[in-house]
Design an enzyme around this catalytic site. Structure first.
Site, mmCIF file in Angstrom:
data_model
loop_
_atom_site.group_PDB
_atom_site.id
_atom_site.type_symbol
_atom_site.label_atom_id
_atom_site.label_comp_id
_atom_site.label_asym_id
_atom_site.label_seq_id
_atom_site.Cartn_x
_atom_site.Cartn_y
_atom_site.Cartn_z
ATOM 1 N N LYS A 1 -2.052 7.618 9.764
ATOM 2 C CA LYS A 1 -3.024 7.716 11.013
ATOM 3 C C LYS A 1 -2.135 6.968 12.095
ATOM 4 O O LYS A 1 -2.826 6.820 13.453
ATOM 5 C CB LYS A 1 -4.097 7.107 11.047
ATOM 6 C CG LYS A 1 -5.459 7.535 11.501
ATOM 7 C CD LYS A 1 -7.317 7.050 11.258
ATOM 8 C CE LYS A 1 -7.664 7.783 12.588
ATOM 9 N NZ LYS A 1 -8.540 9.138 12.014
ATOM 10 N N SER A 2 -0.983 6.247 11.656
ATOM 11 C CA SER A 2 -0.755 4.920 12.469
ATOM 12 C C SER A 2 -0.299 5.716 13.548
ATOM 13 O O SER A 2 -0.166 5.353 14.890
ATOM 14 C CB SER A 2 0.291 4.161 11.778
ATOM 15 O OG SER A 2 -0.228 2.959 10.778
ATOM 16 N N LYS B 1 7.808 -1.562 1.233
ATOM 17 C CA LYS B 1 8.003 -2.763 1.867
ATOM 18 C C LYS B 1 8.838 -3.782 1.218
ATOM 19 O O LYS B 1 9.004 -5.006 2.525
ATOM 20 C CB LYS B 1 6.300 -3.858 1.413
ATOM 21 C CG LYS B 1 5.475 -3.297 3.173
ATOM 22 C CD LYS B 1 3.840 -3.121 2.715
ATOM 23 C CE LYS B 1 2.908 -2.270 3.745
ATOM 24 N NZ LYS B 1 1.667 -2.497 3.519
ATOM 25 N N ASN C 1 6.028 -4.934 6.752
ATOM 26 C CA ASN C 1 5.292 -3.733 7.509
ATOM 27 C C ASN C 1 6.005 -3.427 9.251
ATOM 28 O O ASN C 1 5.478 -2.796 9.179
ATOM 29 C CB ASN C 1 4.113 -4.078 7.154
ATOM 30 C CG ASN C 1 3.156 -4.738 8.264
ATOM 31 O OD1 ASN C 1 3.539 -5.383 8.730
ATOM 32 N ND2 ASN C 1 1.679 -4.255 8.508
ATOM 33 N N GLY D 1 -4.609 -5.429 -7.855
ATOM 34 C CA GLY D 1 -2.809 -4.043 -7.540
ATOM 35 C C GLY D 1 -2.316 -5.476 -6.765
ATOM 36 O O GLY D 1 -2.959 -6.997 -6.611
ATOM 37 N N ALA D 2 -0.878 -5.850 -7.462
ATOM 38 C CA ALA D 2 -0.229 -6.540 -7.048
ATOM 39 C C ALA D 2 1.197 -6.654 -6.740
ATOM 40 O O ALA D 2 2.829 -6.631 -6.761
ATOM 41 C CB ALA D 2 0.261 -7.400 -8.309
ATOM 42 N N GLY D 3 1.403 -5.471 -5.426
ATOM 43 C CA GLY D 3 2.120 -4.776 -4.921
ATOM 44 C C GLY D 3 2.110 -5.941 -3.869
ATOM 45 O O GLY D 3 1.898 -6.757 -3.160
ATOM 46 N N GLY D 4 3.324 -5.196 -2.640
ATOM 47 C CA GLY D 4 3.297 -5.816 -1.371
ATOM 48 C C GLY D 4 2.132 -5.882 -0.385
ATOM 49 O O GLY D 4 2.018 -7.455 0.032
ATOM 50 N N TYR E 1 -7.345 3.900 3.854
ATOM 51 C CA TYR E 1 -9.218 4.188 4.486
ATOM 52 C C TYR E 1 -8.937 5.805 4.548
ATOM 53 O O TYR E 1 -8.366 6.948 4.272
ATOM 54 C CB TYR E 1 -8.635 3.730 5.940
ATOM 55 C CG TYR E 1 -6.647 4.619 5.892
ATOM 56 C CD1 TYR E 1 -6.091 3.834 6.028
ATOM 57 C CD2 TYR E 1 -6.955 5.325 7.435
ATOM 58 C CE1 TYR E 1 -4.412 4.238 6.648
ATOM 59 C CE2 TYR E 1 -5.504 6.230 7.208
ATOM 60 C CZ TYR E 1 -4.381 4.689 6.545
ATOM 61 O OH TYR E 1 -2.522 5.116 7.440
#
Ligand code: NDP
Length: 264
Positions: free
Chosen positions: A17-18, A65, A86, A120-123, A209
């Site tokens: 949606k950015s 990222k 980001n 989770g363990a990402g950025g 989202y």
């Protein structure tokens, strides 16, 4: 006068949606900018692609990222700490990196929350975990792949994989920060692990989202208050826009303009 060009890089990126948010804000605030999207498969090509497109700035989403952090010439203190970027702004031919995800998440959650389990363990988990801990929350991380927990363990976080999570583990808030549910119908962990965690929690949030993910559905079935990632998205977008436009507007002006994108 030529428009300044901006874009979001990611894979997938079609869901983002950015572009709508930033273009609404450019239009409503009278800033000569235009924001598109770019499907980037190889994160190593980020810098070259950014420069060849003639961009003034960009956002970076899953899974690039960390590659974006590597692509920058300079990063602010927080992005250096979390090693994930980001938001990129071009200044004097150099790529400047920021991370607005952590602050965006912090603003989105109820401040009465004391303990949080990040799935989770990402950025995204890295940027939010550090900021949440600095803000006084007890933060733990649960991830499918134990190896990915290493930087979190080195940072002193309470970390678990599916084998090591205690059966009676209890947290106020369970936050899905995996990409499970983004493009598939996967839960972020086995249901046998999630169900007791959700039952013991006060509320659940998914940073994905605009859709009812399997994780949010499970939380709703347990009658828990839920929230998707829209508030985080808006908050991180406002801060990114502030960098893109070099602080020309107040954060409130940006937020009011960007919010309009959520009506469509
Ligand atoms: P990364 O690619 O850096 O990390 C992905 C994480 O998801 C890893 O921990 C991975 O675990 C885990 N994962 C992926 N699939 C599964 C699965 N099927 N089961 C269990 N774990 C899984 O992603 P990011 O941190 O950049 O982004 C994560 C999510 O956050 C994305 O959905 C993104 O869209 C969303 N996001 C939303 C924002 C907002 O503003 N609302 C802002 C930023 C991100 P493993 O290590 O085992 O592979």
């Amino acid at each position: 006068m030529l428009s300044e060009l901006f874009a979001i890089f990611g894979n997938p990126v079609s869901h983002s949606k950015s572009p709508l948010m930033h273009n609404f804000a450019f239009y409503l605030l009278g800033y000569n900018g235009c924001y598109g999207r770019y499907l980037l498969e190889d994160g190593q090509r980020l810098r070259k692609t950014f420069l060849s497109l003639g961009l003034s700035g960009a956002n970076i989403t899953v899974p690039h990222k960390e590659a974006a952090f590597e692509a920058c010439d300079w990063c602010d203190e927080f992005a250096n700490k979390v090693k994930a970027v980001n938001t990129i702004v071009l200044r004097d031919g150099k790529l400047h990196g920021y991370n607005t995800d952590g602050p965006g998440f912090l603003k989105a959650i109820d401040s009465s929350t004391k303990t949080i389990l990040l799935l989770g363990a990402g950025g995204t988990a890295m940027s939010t975990s550090i900021l949440l801990r600095e803000a006084g929350y007890r933060v733990a991380i649960l991830n499918r792949t134990p190896e990915r927990l290493v930087p979190f363990i080195q940072n002193g976080f309470e970390c678990y994989d599916y084998e090591t999570l205690p059966p009676n583990a209890s947290f106020n808030l369970i936050a899905n920060m995996t990409s499970a549910g983004l493009q598939d119908d996967n839960l972020p962990a086995p249901i046998s692990i999630l169900q007791p965690l959700i039952n013991n929690a006060k509320s659940c949030i998914d940073v994905i989202y605009g859709k009812d993910t399997p994780f949010l559905k499970l939380a709703k079935q347990a009658n828990k208050p839920t929230q998707d990632g829209s508030a985080m998205l808006l908050n991180q977008g406002v801060l990114a826009f502030d960098y893109f436009t070099d602080h020309k507007f107040t954060l409130d002006q940006i937020e009011q303009a960007m919010k309009k994108a959520f009506l469509l």
